[in-house]
Structure formats: structure tokens, C-alpha cells
Design a protein around this motif. Structure first.
Motif, PDB file in Angstrom:
ATOM      1  N   ALA A 102       0.817  -1.213   0.000  1.00 44.79           N
ATOM      2  CA  ALA A 102       0.000   0.000   0.000  1.00 44.79           C
ATOM      3  C   ALA A 102       0.852   1.265   0.000  1.00 44.79           C
ATOM      4  N   SER A 103       2.043   1.192   0.577  1.00 49.26           N
ATOM      5  CA  SER A 103       2.864   2.401   0.736  1.00 49.26           C
ATOM      6  C   SER A 103       3.372   2.951  -0.586  1.00 49.26           C
ATOM      7  N   SER A 104       3.411   2.124  -1.641  1.00 51.90           N
ATOM      8  CA  SER A 104       3.937   2.598  -2.919  1.00 51.90           C
ATOM      9  C   SER A 104       2.825   2.868  -3.938  1.00 51.90           C
ATOM     10  N   ILE A 105       1.575   2.938  -3.477  1.00 56.32           N
ATOM     11  CA  ILE A 105       0.483   3.378  -4.348  1.00 56.32           C
ATOM     12  C   ILE A 105       0.555   4.899  -4.461  1.00 56.32           C
ATOM     13  N   VAL A 106       0.537   5.402  -5.693  1.00 62.46           N
ATOM     14  CA  VAL A 106       0.683   6.845  -5.923  1.00 62.46           C
ATOM     15  C   VAL A 106      -0.446   7.327  -6.823  1.00 62.46           C
TER      16      VAL A 106
END
Length: 419
Positions: free
Chosen positions: A164-168
Motif C-alpha cells: 500500500a505504501s507505494s500506491i501513488v
């Protein structure tokens, strides 16, 4: 009709009204808005006009948040009431906004003057594998051209938990990753920049209505009440890294480098007129996955590649309706073990490939693993993506003069770090 002028080709008619989070130079605080034509209705400026029984005590707080999580956490019925209120406020027959020039001057912002942000704080993200054509092509290209579909595929919606942390948000650059790969099967692996960078045409849906506690399930007949809305998604994929790492535990570093989503969340109510018949499922799913009602949608999706300083070339056209597994089935399957979900969680469909070569949803399939290069409008060829390429997804549904679109999901591939 809205009192705001809307081009018939616009994605953002009064029939749509997607939610997003935006900021402006004059007011840098991210806040909820709704797209209408070329404008954004700033919901923080009109929150006091939500006077229905479900929203009057919620609107001021919900529409002054920096994400949509609070709105997503409300009930299915509250989402309906909020949409009805927004349609009424924007109607050409309603004067509360139309005739109040002072309020209109603060309530509407041109989209070109706004910066869009991720619509929600995404706590968890799961990517499914729900296109039969993509699954079949994947076996042929990644495993063995003579092998059949994996035996478990038609029994349950398969997926993996992504990062989830690298969803942009759309417009963010994506860096080509470094990693391990084995370009020649009978030789040791090598390390370096990915050589086979790919996109995947996907759509994704946000969870809402505070679904379930740990240990509880979401029954299939209740699943639709927990699907807030949908976005376009590009699941960037490093195919050479993926091929080396995916056995035995599936995608890892080949997928966690970045995932792009469009900024506007189109509600399921807006997509209701575009429902179509579900794909026939054989064998019949287990009872916890079976639903007789249709929950499939006619959404046309196009993917284009724009070379650095060049023109965009459409390389694929597919449709959400090609999915074998429905979103209701994905959600019900995810919770059948008692896995708890939260408002703002994101679930993706997996690559959406159709039955014809021009409807495949990835470069891996479109170029048939590099054996059939694509020719762009500038004459250049692509087996996989080049540095500087910008990938642009668009999607819309249209029926009887009613158009509901998703805007753009775009990202530019930048060179790998020199290590």
C-alpha cells in the motif's frame, strides 16, 4: 442537467459526480471535492447544505477531512443520500448554489488550478487475478505454452497482498527498478536494472461501510454495500524480476516498485446504469461465492504509450466486463477466513484482458513476450517500456447520451538508480 456547463464528451457529467481529494495554491489543505465538468465542487464549502437525516450530523466533519476515509466509513444509505444532495445542489432547477454568486465563487475551483492527491489513506491493498484471458496467457508465457489453466483458478478469486505504501496518484513518476533476474534459463541470475518493464490495465475498488471485525465475514449478498467506488489502476510490473522471483510465493519486488491510481473515485451508484450480465462461471462457485444478480459493468478502457517528447499511441482497448470473477466475489472471498477489512482498503481486479490480441491488458501479452513488437505513431517499436515513456489509461461508460468517466491514470517511467 447541471447549471454548470458540461461538454457532452466530458467524463464528469452530473450523472457521475466522482469524489476526490484536492488542494489549491490559495488553500493548500487537501480536502474533498466532486468533479463536475471542468470544475471541482469544494465540499468543505457546502457541507452545511447537507440536511438529510443521515448526513446533516456527518457532513461538516466528513467534508473537512484530508482523505475520503471518513466518508467511506459511512453507511451505504448515507452514500446514496450524499449523492442525491450533490445532484440537487448542482441541478439547473436548484438555486441555492446557482443564484448565490458569493458562495459559487468559493465553492467551485477549476480542475486545472487544483492539485490532486490520493483519495484515501490506504491501509491495505490486495490485487486479484480475475481475468480468464490474462490467466491463460500468463500460463502460456510464464510457465509452459502446453500447460492448462491452474486447477484452482476457476474455484476461487486468487490474489496477493500488495504494498500500500507505494500506491501513488496519477501523474507521479515511476522509477525503473533494480533487481535480480535470470535472462538465460540455464545460467545463474544477474543483478541490474529491469529490462522488461511493463504496465497492467486494471481497475480497483475502495472498501467502505466499516465492513467486518476480525473473525467475521462479509456475506456475498451484503458485499455490494461495502464497495464505495472504483478507480483506474496501473500495476507496474518488472517482468524479468517477476519471472525469477514468483515461485514459490508469488509477486514481490517485481510489483512493489509502484502502483498508480486515478484521483477520482467513481461511485458504484454512478455505474449502476452500466451493469451487464455476469460472465458464465463453470463450475458453479461454492455457495459463499455465488450470486444470481448481475454485478458486472460495461466500462471501456484504453491504454496509450507516449514517448518522451512524442505523441500518445493507443496500444490496447479492453473492457471491465471481461472479468471472470466479480468484485462481490473478490470481497466475499477475501473475508471468508474472517480477515477484517477497513474503510479505505483497496482491492484491484488484476490485469483486464479481453479475447482478442488488441484487448490484452499488458505489454507482456500485447507483444507476446517481445516476439511481436508494437509500432507507435512515431514509427518506434516497443516490446516493453522505454525510459521516458508515459503510460496513460482512460476509461468511461456511455449509454443513451449519459457518460460516466474516470479521467486519467498516467505515470512516466524514469531511469533506474545507478548502483
Amino acid at each position: 442537467m447541471s447549471f454548470i456547463s458540461v461538454n457532452p464528451e466530458s467524463d464528469f457529467s452530473i450523472h457521475n459526480l466522482p469524489y476526490g481529494i484536492f488542494s489549491t495554491q490559495a488553500n493548500p489543505k487537501p480536502r474533498p471535492g466532486v468533479a463536475i465538468g471542468d470544475y471541482i465542487l469544494d465540499l468543505s464549502q457546502v457541507s452545511k447544505l447537507f440536511v438529510g437525516p443521515l448526513m446533516r450530523n456527518e457532513a461538516e466533519e466528513v467534508f473537512n477531512q484530508t482523505t475520503l476515509n471518513k466518508l467511506m466509513s459511512l453507511s451505504y444509505e448515507a452514500w446514496h443520500e450524499a449523492r442525491q444532495t450533490i445532484q440537487r445542489l448542482l441541478s439547473k432547477h436548484e438555486g441555492v448554489l446557482r443564484d448565490n454568486s458569493e458562495l459559487r465563487s468559493t465553492a467551485f475551483v477549476l480542475q486545472r488550478d487544483a492539485t490532486m492527491h490520493l483519495p484515501a489513506q490506504i491501509g491495505d491493498y490486495t490485487d486479484f487475478f480475475s481475468s480468464l484471458e490474462h490467466a491463460i496467457n500468463g500460463v502460456k508465457l510464464f510457465v509452459d505454452g502446453d500447460k492448462a489453466l491452474f486447477p484452482n483458478w476457476k474455484y476461487s478469486p486468487l490474489g496477493y497482498h500488495g504494498r500500500a505504501s507505494s500506491i501513488v496518484v496519477s501523474g507521479s513518476p515511476i522509477r525503473r527498478p533494480n533487481g535480480q533476474m535470470r535472462p538465460i534459463d540455464d545460467r545463474p541470475p544477474v543483478f541490474g536494472p529491469c529490462k522488461l518493464m511493463d504496465f497492467e490495465i486494471e481497475m480497483a475498488f475502495f472498501i467502505g461501510n466499516t465492513p467486518n471485525k476480525n473473525g467475521d465475514i462479509v456475506p456475498i449478498d451484503e458485499a455490494h454495500k461495502h464497495i464505495f467506488g472504483m478507480v483506474l489502476m496501473n500495476d507496474w510490473s518488472a517482468r524479468d524480476i517477476q519471472k525469477w522471483e514468483w515461485i514459490p510465493l508469488g509477486p514481490f519486488l517485481s510489483k512493489n516498485l509502484g502502483t498508480t491510481i486515478s484521483p477520482w473515485v467513481v461511485t458504484m451508484e454512478a455505474l449502476e446504469p452500466f451493469k451487464v450480465v455476469n460472465v458464465v462461471q463453470e463450475p458453479k462457485p461454492f455457495p459463499y461465492l455465488y450470486h444470481a444478480d448481475n454485478y458486472n459493468f460495461n466500462v471501456n478502457i484504453a491504454a496509450a504509450i507516449k514517448p518522451d517528447n512524442g505523441e500518445a499511441s493507443v496500444v490496447a482497448r479492453t473492457n471491465l466486463s471481461h472479468l471472470y470473477w466479480t468484485m462481490k466475489q473478490m470481497l466475499a472471498h477475501h473475508t471468508i477466513t474472517g480477515c477484517n477489512l477497513n474503510a479505505g482498503d483497496l482491492m484491484a481486479t488484476g490485469t483486464i484482458s479481453g479475447p482478442t490480441p488488441d484487448s490484452y491488458g499488458s505489454m507482456l501479452e500485447l507483444s507476446w513476450n517481445g516476439t511481436k513488437p508494437l509500432t507507435l505513431s512515431d514509427g518506434s517499436e516497443r516490446k516493453f517500456l522505454h525510459d521516458g515513456d508515459e503510460v496513460i489509461f482512460t476509461a468511461h461508460s456511455e449509454r443513451d447520451g449519459c457518460r460516466v468517466g474516470f479521467g486519467e491514470c498516467r505515470g512516466k517511467l524514469i531511469p533506474a538508480l545507478a548502483l
